[in-house]
Design a protein around this motif. Structure first.
Motif, PDB file in Angstrom:
ATOM      1  N   ALA A  54      -8.756   2.138  -2.541  1.00  0.00           N
ATOM      2  CA  ALA A  54      -7.672   2.975  -3.062  1.00  0.00           C
ATOM      3  C   ALA A  54      -6.424   2.852  -2.202  1.00  0.00           C
ATOM      4  O   ALA A  54      -5.308   2.759  -2.725  1.00  0.00           O
ATOM      5  CB  ALA A  54      -8.130   4.435  -3.145  1.00  0.00           C
ATOM      6  N   MET A  55      -6.596   2.828  -0.896  1.00  0.00           N
ATOM      7  CA  MET A  55      -5.437   2.651  -0.003  1.00  0.00           C
ATOM      8  C   MET A  55      -4.811   1.275  -0.208  1.00  0.00           C
ATOM      9  O   MET A  55      -3.590   1.149  -0.282  1.00  0.00           O
ATOM     10  CB  MET A  55      -5.841   2.826   1.460  1.00  0.00           C
ATOM     11  N   ALA A  56      -5.639   0.263  -0.273  1.00  0.00           N
ATOM     12  CA  ALA A  56      -5.135  -1.108  -0.405  1.00  0.00           C
ATOM     13  C   ALA A  56      -4.397  -1.315  -1.725  1.00  0.00           C
ATOM     14  O   ALA A  56      -3.456  -2.099  -1.794  1.00  0.00           O
ATOM     15  CB  ALA A  56      -6.286  -2.099  -0.292  1.00  0.00           C
ATOM     16  N   ARG A  57      -4.813  -0.610  -2.755  1.00  0.00           N
ATOM     17  CA  ARG A  57      -4.188  -0.767  -4.082  1.00  0.00           C
ATOM     18  C   ARG A  57      -2.951   0.106  -4.280  1.00  0.00           C
ATOM     19  O   ARG A  57      -2.176  -0.127  -5.196  1.00  0.00           O
ATOM     20  CB  ARG A  57      -5.210  -0.430  -5.172  1.00  0.00           C
ATOM     21  N   HIS A  58      -2.784   1.101  -3.443  1.00  0.00           N
ATOM     22  CA  HIS A  58      -1.658   2.015  -3.613  1.00  0.00           C
ATOM     23  C   HIS A  58      -0.363   1.323  -3.172  1.00  0.00           C
ATOM     24  O   HIS A  58      -0.282   0.784  -2.069  1.00  0.00           O
ATOM     25  CB  HIS A  58      -1.880   3.293  -2.805  1.00  0.00           C
ATOM     26  N   ASN A  59       0.645   1.374  -4.027  1.00  0.00           N
ATOM     27  CA  ASN A  59       1.907   0.681  -3.760  1.00  0.00           C
ATOM     28  C   ASN A  59       2.540   1.056  -2.431  1.00  0.00           C
ATOM     29  O   ASN A  59       3.152   0.215  -1.779  1.00  0.00           O
ATOM     30  CB  ASN A  59       2.921   0.956  -4.871  1.00  0.00           C
ATOM     31  N   GLN A  60       2.419   2.300  -2.035  1.00  0.00           N
ATOM     32  CA  GLN A  60       3.098   2.749  -0.826  1.00  0.00           C
ATOM     33  C   GLN A  60       2.181   2.900   0.382  1.00  0.00           C
ATOM     34  O   GLN A  60       2.651   3.204   1.470  1.00  0.00           O
ATOM     35  CB  GLN A  60       3.810   4.068  -1.116  1.00  0.00           C
ATOM     36  N   LEU A  61       0.896   2.706   0.203  1.00  0.00           N
ATOM     37  CA  LEU A  61      -0.037   2.864   1.324  1.00  0.00           C
ATOM     38  C   LEU A  61      -0.714   1.566   1.723  1.00  0.00           C
ATOM     39  O   LEU A  61      -1.319   1.497   2.783  1.00  0.00           O
ATOM     40  CB  LEU A  61      -1.100   3.912   0.987  1.00  0.00           C
ATOM     41  N   HIS A  62      -0.627   0.547   0.904  1.00  0.00           N
ATOM     42  CA  HIS A  62      -1.325  -0.711   1.194  1.00  0.00           C
ATOM     43  C   HIS A  62      -0.923  -1.301   2.541  1.00  0.00           C
ATOM     44  O   HIS A  62      -1.724  -1.934   3.220  1.00  0.00           O
ATOM     45  CB  HIS A  62      -1.129  -1.730   0.078  1.00  0.00           C
ATOM     46  N   GLN A  63       0.309  -1.039   2.956  1.00  0.00           N
ATOM     47  CA  GLN A  63       0.790  -1.593   4.228  1.00  0.00           C
ATOM     48  C   GLN A  63       0.025  -1.046   5.432  1.00  0.00           C
ATOM     49  O   GLN A  63       0.018  -1.649   6.500  1.00  0.00           O
ATOM     50  CB  GLN A  63       2.273  -1.289   4.393  1.00  0.00           C
ATOM     51  N   PHE A  64      -0.645   0.087   5.266  1.00  0.00           N
ATOM     52  CA  PHE A  64      -1.386   0.692   6.369  1.00  0.00           C
ATOM     53  C   PHE A  64      -2.827   0.204   6.459  1.00  0.00           C
ATOM     54  O   PHE A  64      -3.507   0.459   7.450  1.00  0.00           O
ATOM     55  CB  PHE A  64      -1.410   2.216   6.225  1.00  0.00           C
ATOM     56  N   THR A  65      -3.312  -0.480   5.432  1.00  0.00           N
ATOM     57  CA  THR A  65      -4.723  -0.852   5.361  1.00  0.00           C
ATOM     58  C   THR A  65      -5.130  -1.774   6.503  1.00  0.00           C
ATOM     59  O   THR A  65      -6.187  -1.584   7.102  1.00  0.00           O
ATOM     60  CB  THR A  65      -5.049  -1.491   3.997  1.00  0.00           C
TER      61      THR A  65
END
Length: 87
Positions: A54-65
């Protein structure tokens, strides 16, 4: 409770605080119950694969994965700052 679970949990909390969301809002954004997120953050529960996806797919959170899954510090990756988060 393993040390890696605590470390990942601390990173999740840091990410949530960096993007300026409450625990319930962040949990809703990623499709997990707030109590589950709390257990992740406190290291009581290991983070599941669905949460990471879910984090990796989120447009604004993927950068944190990458940071979440690595042993590197936020500074080494250069991604974890409010300036790099586009709300």
């Amino acid at each position: 409770m393993s040390n890696s679970a605590v470390s990942v949990g601390q990173k999740i909390r840091h990410i949530r605080e960096t993007v300026g969301l409450s625990r319930p809002k962040f949990a809703e954004l990623l499709g997990v119950p707030p109590t589950t997120l709390k257990n992740y953050e406190l290291g009581y529960r290991e983070v599941g694969g669905a949460f990471l996806v879910a984090m990796a797919r989120h447009n604004q959170l993927h950068q944190f994965t990458l940071w979440l899954l690595s042993d590197q510090t936020a500074m080494e990756i250069g991604q974890i700052s409010p300036d790099n988060y586009n709300r």
